[in-house]
Design an enzyme around this catalytic site. Structure first.
Site, PDB file in Angstrom:
ATOM      1  N   LYS A  26       0.823  -1.206   0.000  1.00 27.60           N
ATOM      2  CA  LYS A  26       0.000   0.000   0.000  1.00 27.60           C
ATOM      3  C   LYS A  26       0.863   1.265   0.000  1.00 27.60           C
ATOM      4  O   LYS A  26       0.629   2.216  -0.752  1.00 27.60           O
ATOM      5  CB  LYS A  26      -0.936  -0.018   1.213  1.00 27.60           C
ATOM      6  CG  LYS A  26      -1.685   1.266   1.457  1.00 27.60           C
ATOM      7  CD  LYS A  26      -2.569   1.635   0.269  1.00 27.60           C
ATOM      8  CE  LYS A  26      -3.012   3.063   0.331  1.00 27.60           C
ATOM      9  NZ  LYS A  26      -4.287   3.270   0.904  1.00 27.60           N
ATOM     10  N   CYS A  40      -3.618  10.706   1.945  1.00 30.63           N
ATOM     11  CA  CYS A  40      -2.958   9.461   1.538  1.00 30.63           C
ATOM     12  C   CYS A  40      -1.589   9.717   0.923  1.00 30.63           C
ATOM     13  O   CYS A  40      -0.563   9.402   1.512  1.00 30.63           O
ATOM     14  CB  CYS A  40      -3.839   8.740   0.542  1.00 30.63           C
ATOM     15  SG  CYS A  40      -5.532   8.611   1.111  1.00 30.63           S
TER      16      CYS A  40
END
Ligand code: SAJ
Length: 418
Positions: A215, A269
């Protein structure tokens, strides 16, 4: 080994990831209980409404609540599966802050039962899933956890990082491949079985550390590529070249695909996750760190342009178009546009008209005597300088004839001719 039933799923954290995930699982006929510390979020959801902006989420939540498959609460209760989707920000010095995960895990520990599956969805530094196992075992020494007991554990623990794009969450929750890392292969198998209830794409199994790093790698890859585009825009400015035309031409090469420059990188993010890699490997992560610095430096470049142009007017009136960190959403988190607006207001180099169609009121830090939130039409009528900070669709639709008398700083390139 205890095979997990999926009769009742509890989603901890009802934000941009947790709420859509809860609603999608509920739409598959599974009982879902969503847990959040915010009373406002819980009450709103229990009325079948939503407290965030995400296309199609309102309908999904409304139907899940009406059919009784989804309800929200501020208190965790027993379930078969717990999915943790809480924020993982960074603290001072870009250090990952996993305290929300720790709090969530400690809140569910008292209601855990043999055979439960606990899945971490939050983007996390490498090693966090193992830590979760340790935190829960500290509270529940009557249960066996995978970090001590491996395949013999009573509780299965896995990491399956969310990877949906804001604005396309409902679609991508179902259509994106999922990377599922278990603390043991059995943990991963159990989590995979759950995701296969609602994911139409592939669910690929690995270990928890690799899933955590996967991720972080995805978002760092994008950050590095955006940094390349942002650096190019600064170089082109110096060399008097139109960067948008340049990128279009370079992208005609079959193996070149340059992203878009902008006023910086925002959101919770991409502007955050690369720091988790830098924190874990500070000496090695040089390119990743530099990319972060290039992207974080871009707002100052745009500000410099604004100051210069404002200095040329007796009474500068600047329209700042967009506060959200990207197009067609209401999310202002880590938005470079907010930082730019704040500086322009503080420096009082002009009267400031802010246009953000997705909010009704300016955040407190943007309030002041020389600033107001206005409609797009009003801003275009009143301002003499127009700066694009977010590429909202409505901004792209502005007729070029309206802009003729204005000085334009098009940081998003939305009015570039094709
Ligand atoms: N941006 C540019 N130029 C570009 C693309 C983006 O300046 O060419 C800017 C945007 O304006 C925004 C920021 O970058 O400020 C990030 O936007 P984004 O659309 O690239 O990504 P996010 O933060 O909305 O979502 C990302 C996604 N990750 C990847 O595409 C690798 C999403 O799939 C993740 O689930 C999400 O991060 C997350 O939650 O981690």
């Amino acid at each position: 080994m205890h095979k997990t039933a999926f009769n009742k799923v509890s989603v901890i954290g009802l934000g941009y990831i947790g709420l859509p995930t809860a609603a999608v699982i509920a739409s598959r006929g599974i009982e879902v209980i969503g847990v959040d510390v915010s009373r406002h979020a819980v009450d709103t959801i229990n009325q079948g409404k939503i407290h965030i902006v995400e296309p199609d989420l309102d309908m999904l939540v409304q139907s899940a609540v009406t059919t009784g498959k989804l309800r929200a609460s501020t208190e965790p209760e027993a379930a078969d599966v717990f999915m943790i989707a809480v924020p993982t920000p960074f603290s001072d010095g870009h250090k990952p802050d996993v305290s929300y995960i720790e709090a969530a895990v400690k809140a569910i520990a008292p209601v855990l039962q043999k055979g439960n599956l606990v899945i971490l969805e939050s983007t996390s530094p490498v090693g966090t899933t193992e830590k979760m196992s340790e935190w829960m075992s500290e509270i529940r020494n009557d249960l066996k956890f995978p970090h001590q007991n491996g395949e013999q554990a009573d509780i299965q623990i896995a990491h399956c990082p969310e990877r949906v794009l804001p604005g396309y969450v409902i679609q991508e929750l179902v259509s994106n491949d999922r990377v599922i890392g278990g603390l043991t292969p059995f943990c991963a198998e159990q989590a995979k079985a759950l995701y296969e209830v609602f994911v139409k794409a592939s669910c690929i199994i690995t270990d928890a550390r690799t899933a955590e790093m996967a991720k972080l790698t995805e978002n760092s890859f994008r950050d590095v590529n955006i940094a390349f585009a942002n650096e190019l825009s600064i170089i082109c400015d110096k060399l008097n070249i139109n960067v948008w035309e340049l990128i279009k031409l370079a992208n005609r090469h079959p193996r070149v695909s340059i992203l878009k420059p902008g006023p910086g990188v925002g959101g919770h993010c991409i502007a955050v996750d690369p720091w988790f890699i830098v924190d874990s490997a500070p000496d090695e992560a040089q390119l990743i760190r530099t990319a972060r610095e290039v992207n974080d430096g871009k707002p100052e470049f745009v500000l410099e342009k604004i100051r210069k142009v404002a200095g040329e007017f007796k009474q500068p009136k600047i329209a700042l178009l967009g506060l959200a960190f990207k197009a067609d959403i209401d999310d202002l988190r880590e938005s470079p546009a907010v930082g730019i607006a704040q500086k322009v207001i503080q420096e009082a180099c002009a009267e400031v008209l802010i246009v953000e169609p997705h909010i009704n009121e300016l955040p407190a830090k943007l309030q002041g005597d020389n600033v107001k939130l206005v409609s797009l039409a009003d801003s275009l009528g009143e301002a003499n300088i127009i700066v694009t900070l977010t590429d909202h669709t409505v901004f792209k639709q502005v007729k070029q004839s309206v802009l003729q008398e204005k000085v334009i700083i098009d940081a998003r390139g939305i009015w570039e001719k094709d």
